[in-house]
Design a protein around this motif. Structure first.
Motif, PDB file in Angstrom:
ATOM      1  N   ILE A   1     -14.492   4.182 -11.459  1.00 26.91           N
ATOM      2  CA  ILE A   1     -13.926   5.373 -10.814  1.00 26.91           C
ATOM      3  C   ILE A   1     -13.019   5.000  -9.636  1.00 26.91           C
ATOM      4  O   ILE A   1     -13.365   4.144  -8.823  1.00 26.91           O
ATOM      5  CB  ILE A   1     -15.070   6.306 -10.336  1.00 26.91           C
TER       6      ILE A   1
ATOM      7  N   LYS B   1     -18.556   2.433 -11.966  1.00 29.60           N
ATOM      8  CA  LYS B   1     -17.813   1.473 -11.139  1.00 29.60           C
ATOM      9  C   LYS B   1     -16.312   1.458 -11.472  1.00 29.60           C
ATOM     10  O   LYS B   1     -15.531   0.813 -10.782  1.00 29.60           O
ATOM     11  CB  LYS B   1     -18.409   0.069 -11.274  1.00 29.60           C
TER      12      LYS B   1
ATOM     13  N   ILE C   1     -14.007   4.734  -2.903  1.00 31.52           N
ATOM     14  CA  ILE C   1     -13.635   4.421  -4.287  1.00 31.52           C
ATOM     15  C   ILE C   1     -14.646   3.446  -4.903  1.00 31.52           C
ATOM     16  O   ILE C   1     -14.734   2.299  -4.466  1.00 31.52           O
ATOM     17  CB  ILE C   1     -12.224   3.782  -4.327  1.00 31.52           C
ATOM     18  N   PRO C   2     -15.407   3.907  -5.914  1.00 28.99           N
ATOM     19  CA  PRO C   2     -16.400   3.001  -6.512  1.00 28.99           C
ATOM     20  C   PRO C   2     -15.801   1.685  -7.005  1.00 28.99           C
ATOM     21  O   PRO C   2     -16.399   0.620  -6.823  1.00 28.99           O
ATOM     22  CB  PRO C   2     -16.966   3.825  -7.669  1.00 28.99           C
ATOM     23  N   HIS C   3     -14.604   1.746  -7.608  1.00 32.70           N
ATOM     24  CA  HIS C   3     -14.028   0.518  -8.154  1.00 32.70           C
ATOM     25  C   HIS C   3     -13.599  -0.447  -7.050  1.00 32.70           C
ATOM     26  O   HIS C   3     -13.676  -1.661  -7.215  1.00 32.70           O
ATOM     27  CB  HIS C   3     -12.857   0.817  -9.087  1.00 32.70           C
TER      28      HIS C   3
ATOM     29  N   ALA D   1     -16.721  -2.104  -6.136  1.00 29.88           N
ATOM     30  CA  ALA D   1     -17.160  -3.034  -7.183  1.00 29.88           C
ATOM     31  C   ALA D   1     -16.420  -4.366  -7.078  1.00 29.88           C
ATOM     32  O   ALA D   1     -16.949  -5.416  -7.464  1.00 29.88           O
ATOM     33  CB  ALA D   1     -16.951  -2.411  -8.564  1.00 29.88           C
TER      34      ALA D   1
END
Lengths: 177, 139
Positions: free
Chosen positions: A63, A61, B14-16, B19
């Motif tokens: 990335i 998470k 974008i994973p972040h 999140a």
């Protein structure tokens, strides 16, 4: 700052090392674990004497670029900012614990000190943050009654090859009393 | 693929960004608006419930990067070189943070961006940012 300011018990003998370590680590844990965002990112702190090293264990998470892949620039900045704030608080807290002005039991019970507030924060991205653990250390360049200036460096595999660094100014919490 | 679609895909992959539940609200030529809902996991001051500056930083950085990608002179990819954020005030707990970034100048290798972050009180910005980004070809 000296590591030798032991709080001596009444007998006049220094306390056993485990007692001192436990007290310091409990205070640090309370400070770090009290902040939800630090928990969300998964940041932990390693303590050697009064020196702290922040650890950011890799997680998907974090990335920002899935194709490279690379850590998100915002994660890197947040990691540096957390390291700066905890590092700055720890300097004050350390003195208060060692002098006996603060009882770590109070901290563990949730009576945490007010944290410094960020005024500005400038991040210098030196290299791509790789998808692996990162470390950071803060150095307090100046800590006055109202303002503080802190520099932080983060690295991954090699301590001498920082992947990001930052400088920030902080507003110190009002001292009680 | 259009610049807009590229910027949207760029951000949504974008994973972040996922999140933190970041969302793109508007895309234009070098201009992007994004938002991030309040969440207790983002709290930086447990006493007041104010979110951590780092979370605002992450949103501003993402928004600035997206603004670079959807600038007409962009070649598709970018990375942050430097980004400075001034925190003017604490964001009000419970409110969504909205950011607007403008990529106002692009050279062959560097893009210049400025951005602001707001909560519901749009007269008083929460934070402002200025940054430099790389101009890169295919991601």
């Amino acid at each position: 700052m000296s590591e030798g300011k032991f709080v001596k018990p009444r007998s006049g003998r220094p306390e056993p090392v485990q007692v001192i370590k436990q007290r310091r680590d409990a205070a640090l844990r309370a400070l770090v674990h009290g902040v939800p965002y630090i928990q969300f990112l998964g940041i932990e702190f390693d303590r050697r004497g009064d020196e702290l090293t922040a650890l950011l264990p890799f997680d998907n998470k974090l990335i920002g670029n899935p194709l490279l892949p690379a850590l998100h620039g915002g994660v890197t900045a947040a990691f540096l900012e957390v390291t700066a704030i905890i590092g700055l608080s720890w300097v004050t807290l350390w003195e208060e614990i060692e002098s006996g002005r603060i009882d770590p039991q109070n901290l563990v019970a949730g009576n945490l000190p007010r944290l410094p507030k960020t005024i500005d924060f400038t991040v210098d991205y030196l290299r791509t943050g790789l998808p692996r653990d990162a470390y950071a250390r803060a150095s307090v360049n100046r800590s006055g009654r109202r303002y503080a200036s802190v520099h932080v460096e983060a690295w991954q595999d090699n301590r001498s090859r920082a992947f990001a660094q930052a400088t920030g100014h902080f507003l110190m919490p009002r001292q009680s009393g | 693929m259009s610049k807009e679609k590229m910027a949207r895909q760029f951000t949504e992959a974008i994973p972040h960004a996922r999140a933190l539940s970041m969302q793109i609200d508007h895309l234009g030529d070098g201009i992007v608006e994004m938002s991030m809902p309040y969440d207790t996991k983002l709290i930086g001051d447990p006493e007041t419930g104010v979110i951590h500056g780092g979370a605002v930083y992450a949103l501003l950085d993402t928004c600035c990067g997206a603004a670079v990608v959807c600038h007409p002179a962009s070649k598709g990819g970018t990375a942050t070189i430097g980004l400075r954020i001034d925190y003017m005030r604490a964001a009000t707990p419970g409110q969504t943070i909205r950011t607007r970034a403008e990529c106002y100048h692009v050279t062959r290798s560097v893009a210049f961006v400025r951005a602001t972050a707001m909560d519901d009180d749009t007269d008083r910005p929460v934070a402002s940012a200025t940054g430099t980004f790389t101009v890169e070809g295919d991601l």
